[in-house]
Design a protein around this motif. Structure first.
Motif, PDB file in Angstrom:
ATOM      1  N   GLY A  26     -29.643   2.575 147.970  1.00  0.00           N
ATOM      2  CA  GLY A  26     -30.175   2.833 146.715  1.00  0.00           C
ATOM      3  C   GLY A  26     -31.752   2.795 146.804  1.00  0.00           C
ATOM      4  O   GLY A  26     -31.957   2.298 145.630  1.00  0.00           O
ATOM      5  N   ALA A  28     -34.291   3.409 148.886  1.00  0.00           N
ATOM      6  CA  ALA A  28     -34.252   5.011 148.782  1.00  0.00           C
ATOM      7  C   ALA A  28     -33.454   6.092 148.225  1.00  0.00           C
ATOM      8  O   ALA A  28     -33.211   6.601 149.136  1.00  0.00           O
ATOM      9  CB  ALA A  28     -34.772   5.622 149.898  1.00  0.00           C
ATOM     10  N   PRO A  29     -33.141   5.917 147.207  1.00  0.00           N
ATOM     11  CA  PRO A  29     -31.921   6.724 146.865  1.00  0.00           C
ATOM     12  C   PRO A  29     -32.527   9.088 147.042  1.00  0.00           C
ATOM     13  O   PRO A  29     -33.218   8.742 147.387  1.00  0.00           O
ATOM     14  CB  PRO A  29     -31.677   6.969 145.099  1.00  0.00           C
ATOM     15  CG  PRO A  29     -33.016   6.543 144.612  1.00  0.00           C
ATOM     16  CD  PRO A  29     -33.720   5.683 146.096  1.00  0.00           C
ATOM     17  N   PHE A  31     -33.089  11.324 144.813  1.00  0.00           N
ATOM     18  CA  PHE A  31     -34.151  11.623 144.627  1.00  0.00           C
ATOM     19  C   PHE A  31     -35.824  11.250 145.571  1.00  0.00           C
ATOM     20  O   PHE A  31     -36.428  12.421 145.950  1.00  0.00           O
ATOM     21  CB  PHE A  31     -34.416  11.645 143.221  1.00  0.00           C
ATOM     22  CG  PHE A  31     -35.618  10.336 143.196  1.00  0.00           C
ATOM     23  CD1 PHE A  31     -36.805  10.235 143.520  1.00  0.00           C
ATOM     24  CD2 PHE A  31     -34.617   8.627 143.474  1.00  0.00           C
ATOM     25  CE1 PHE A  31     -37.690   9.070 142.937  1.00  0.00           C
ATOM     26  CE2 PHE A  31     -35.344   7.975 142.614  1.00  0.00           C
ATOM     27  CZ  PHE A  31     -36.933   7.821 143.313  1.00  0.00           C
TER      28      PHE A  31
ATOM     29  N   GLY B  34     -41.002   9.850 144.833  1.00  0.00           N
ATOM     30  CA  GLY B  34     -40.035   9.681 146.122  1.00  0.00           C
ATOM     31  C   GLY B  34     -40.616   9.495 147.358  1.00  0.00           C
ATOM     32  O   GLY B  34     -40.334   8.322 148.143  1.00  0.00           O
ATOM     33  N   ARG B  37     -41.969   5.753 147.278  1.00  0.00           N
ATOM     34  CA  ARG B  37     -41.431   4.568 147.116  1.00  0.00           C
ATOM     35  C   ARG B  37     -40.576   4.341 148.383  1.00  0.00           C
ATOM     36  O   ARG B  37     -40.505   3.475 149.253  1.00  0.00           O
ATOM     37  CB  ARG B  37     -39.691   5.320 145.870  1.00  0.00           C
ATOM     38  CG  ARG B  37     -38.718   4.715 146.452  1.00  0.00           C
ATOM     39  CD  ARG B  37     -38.196   4.888 144.672  1.00  0.00           C
ATOM     40  NE  ARG B  37     -37.119   3.791 145.036  1.00  0.00           N
ATOM     41  CZ  ARG B  37     -35.967   3.641 143.832  1.00  0.00           C
ATOM     42  NH1 ARG B  37     -36.458   3.666 143.141  1.00  0.00           N
ATOM     43  NH2 ARG B  37     -34.917   2.379 144.256  1.00  0.00           N
ATOM     44  N   LEU B  38     -40.270   5.736 148.997  1.00  0.00           N
ATOM     45  CA  LEU B  38     -39.467   5.564 150.525  1.00  0.00           C
ATOM     46  C   LEU B  38     -41.239   4.152 151.061  1.00  0.00           C
ATOM     47  O   LEU B  38     -40.975   3.475 152.269  1.00  0.00           O
ATOM     48  CB  LEU B  38     -39.473   6.483 151.141  1.00  0.00           C
ATOM     49  CG  LEU B  38     -39.020   6.500 152.972  1.00  0.00           C
ATOM     50  CD1 LEU B  38     -38.255   6.085 152.735  1.00  0.00           C
ATOM     51  CD2 LEU B  38     -39.407   8.088 153.293  1.00  0.00           C
ATOM     52  N   GLN B  41     -40.892   0.526 150.134  1.00  0.00           N
ATOM     53  CA  GLN B  41     -39.802   0.293 149.575  1.00  0.00           C
ATOM     54  C   GLN B  41     -39.112   0.019 151.426  1.00  0.00           C
ATOM     55  O   GLN B  41     -38.699  -0.967 152.414  1.00  0.00           O
ATOM     56  CB  GLN B  41     -38.887   0.439 149.670  1.00  0.00           C
ATOM     57  CG  GLN B  41     -38.578   0.733 147.888  1.00  0.00           C
ATOM     58  CD  GLN B  41     -38.842  -0.525 147.071  1.00  0.00           C
ATOM     59  OE1 GLN B  41     -37.703  -1.433 147.736  1.00  0.00           O
ATOM     60  NE2 GLN B  41     -39.439  -0.833 145.607  1.00  0.00           N
TER      61      GLN B  41
END
Lengths: 302, 310
Positions: A26, A28-29, A31, B34, B37-38, B41
């Motif tokens: 989760g 990097a889920p 989406f 997204g 985020r990648l 993270q």
């Protein structure tokens, strides 16, 4: 020798495993990967292909032989997959998934592994082998997964970002464009993201649930991809009396897992994307074992 | 052409490409969340861990550099506070505050290796560990006092976000590995390097995709002041502090460049979450990103005249 091969493969498969862990944990889920895949397929991968091809001498005498071998091998693999699909009595949609899984080469993964395993000289050989393979494999899979195989499907394939980047890169290789740092450097920067990202997306795309059921097409696709294909290319390479490095790179390209973007390709064409996810997963698992083994075999036979 | 400009043009070329990708719809607006985020993270932590764990800090003034850089952000916070008496509303003031203290370390990370070499890249990576928590605490404090959010402030959640920030964790893990001599090579080092290589290109593209030129029309005089604080005052503060602490050469150049980097997109996210003036912040990030292409080489040439000779 075995240790050096394992050392070359290990980081690549660990990054693939990280991609799987990022999705399933989760962090990097799901989406996240839609944008990453889109960016990769439409921008980063074409940038990598273009910037790499623009700086390579594709007119050398040895290049022609490698190009022919790559094209002949992919055609043979496609024929094998097609014939075996007919023997199994697969539907057109299932056959398309098998053709896409078995014929499309994973350009980025093979480049990364070539660098890790054999060094910079191998990367140039890999590019010469991979480009015709990437174009032919993409064309075959595009036509195979199109709802109605016709000229429209072929024109769609001609607009494919991978195909376009290859063709433009080939054209650029005939010009001094690669000497213009200010043009090439931004492309090289974004291209440098592609390798790590492709590996992560392969991992994120692994779907072990898709391995349940339909075992025969799944196992068939994985074996054609990771066992039959390297055997075909190994045979062609031996017949053509390739040098050790050329043979190793050719076999590596043939034995590496399929490109993850075929999932998006099949899904966009409303094809059997669930089965394709399973085939990709199975091919990654089998390739993780077979690719190092085939490298060792090629090294001992060359 | 001097080496800073030569290194900067492709970086801003990639940023421009990111903007073009979003504008043309080739990679639609909703997909960039997204990608960001990648990057934050996973990829950036991998890059920071890889860079810091393998860096050779012997002979580098890492301690005085870190003290100067930390003080630099505190001084910028104090300068921003001095502007509070201006007749502007609270949310707009938080944009001024965030614009003064936040820095876009990723532009510097992308610039560091080609311009400053491995020493500079190692120092640039090190900056993240102390400054990410410090800047976040300062900005959250300013927004909680002057922001217009009606939602109650969840201090525990914010604290947890800071403590578990992947960038901080990666810096700490990298510094620990460096001190213990672990993971300099082998599968862990190779894996982090392989994944980390994707970080900066993605972040630069995302910076470009986040540019909002329409936001430049938001409160032009206040925006001009905020941009001047970021691109003129902040690098001067970092440069002076560096000289006071005896930081020299490439380390002084990196220190000054920390001050001269453009605003960070994270300030826009925080402004939206905590009742700041998000539009003004978006304008600040856009303006400083564009103008930093001009100001960064000038500041680096002042701090490191020898390096600009190529």
């Amino acid at each position: 020798m075995i240790a050096s091969v394992i050392h070359g493969f290990l980081p690549v498969f660990v990054v693939i495993a990280c991609g799987y862990a990022l999705r399933t944990s989760g962090i990097a889920p799901d989406f996240v990967w839609a944008g990453v895949n889109r960016l990769n397929y439409r921008v980063l991968l074409p940038a990598l292909l273009f910037s790499t091809l623009a700086g390579v001498d594709l007119l050398s005498p040895s290049a022609g032989r490698l190009v022919l071998l790559a094209l002949a091998g992919i055609a043979l693999v496609a024929f094998t997959a097609f014939a075996w699909s007919a023997v199994l009595g697969l539907s057109r949609r299932n056959r398309a998934a098998m053709l896409a899984t078995t014929t499309v080469w994973n350009f980025v993964l093979v480049l990364s592994l070539s660098q890790n395993l054999f060094g910079a000289e191998a990367v140039e050989i890999a590019i010469i082998i991979l480009v015709p393979g990437a174009i032919l494999g993409t064309l075959i899979s595009r036509v195979a997964v199109a709802p109605n195989a016709n000229l429209k499907a072929l024109s769609g394939a001609a607009r494919d970002p991978i195909v376009v980047a290859c063709l433009l890169g080939l054209a650029a290789s005939l010009t001094p464009l690669s000497d213009f740092t200010l043009v090439m450097r931004p492309l090289e920067i974004i291209a440098s993201a592609s390798i790590g990202l492709v590996l992560l997306t392969i991992g994120a795309g692994l779907d072990f649930a898709a391995l349940r059921g339909r075992y025969v097409p799944l196992v068939s696709a994985a074996l054609i991809r990771a066992v039959v294909s390297p055997i075909i290319f190994l045979g062609l390479g031996l017949v053509a009396r390739l040098g050790t490095l050329e043979l190793e790179v050719l076999v590596l390209a043939a034995a590496a897992p399929t490109a993850a973007f075929i999932y998006a390709l099949v899904a966009e064409s409303e094809g059997e994307h669930g089965l394709t996810a399973g085939m990709i997963t199975a091919s990654v698992l089998v390739s993780a074992l077979s690719a190092p083994a085939f490298i060792l075999i090629a090294r001992s036979l060359a | 052409m001097n080496p800073v400009v030569t290194a900067l043009i492709p970086i801003f070329g990639v940023i421009a490409l990111g903007w073009g990708l979003r504008r043309t719809g080739l990679v639609a607006t909703e997909l960039w969340g997204g990608i960001n985020r990648l990057s934050y993270q996973a990829l950036l932590p991998a890059l920071l861990f890889s860079t810091i764990s393998q860096a050779d800090y012997t002979g580098l003034p890492a301690a005085t550099f870190l003290i100067a850089v930390t003080l630099g952000f505190l001084v910028m916070g104090a300068i921003a506070l001095a502007f509070r008496p201006l007749p502007i509303d609270g949310p707009a003031y938080t944009s001024l505050f965030q614009g003064s203290v936040r820095w876009n370390g990723f532009v510097l990370l992308a610039l560091a290796a080609p311009v400053f070499g491995p020493e500079g890249a190692a120092l640039a990576a090190l900056v993240f560990a102390p400054t990410v928590p410090l800047i976040n605490v300062m900005c959250v404090a300013a927004l909680s006092v002057w922001g217009a959010s009606e939602r109650p402030l969840n201090r525990r959640l914010i604290l947890m976000r800071i403590v578990t920030n992947p960038l901080i964790l990666a810096c700490v893990a990298g510094a620990g590995a460096n001190a213990l001599g672990l993971f300099r090579d082998g599968p862990v080092a190779d894996t982090a390097a392989l994944a980390g290589r994707a970080a900066l290109p993605l972040i630069l593209l995302a910076i470009g995709a986040g540019l909002d030129f329409s936001a430049l029309k938001a409160r032009p005089r206040l925006l001009t002041l905020a941009v001047a604080l970021k691109l003129l005052v902040a690098p001067l503060v970092f440069y002076v502090l560096g000289r006071l602490f005896g930081v020299e050469g490439v380390a002084l150049a990196v220190l000054t460049a920390v001050g001269a980097t453009p605003g960070a997109a994270a300030s826009y996210v925080l402004a939206r979450e905590m009742g700041g003036d998000a539009r003004l912040t978006a304008g600040h990030v856009t303006a400083t990103t564009i103008l930093a292409a001009l100001s960064l080489p000038i500041w680096i040439s002042i701090a490191w005249p020898g390096g600009m000779a190529g």
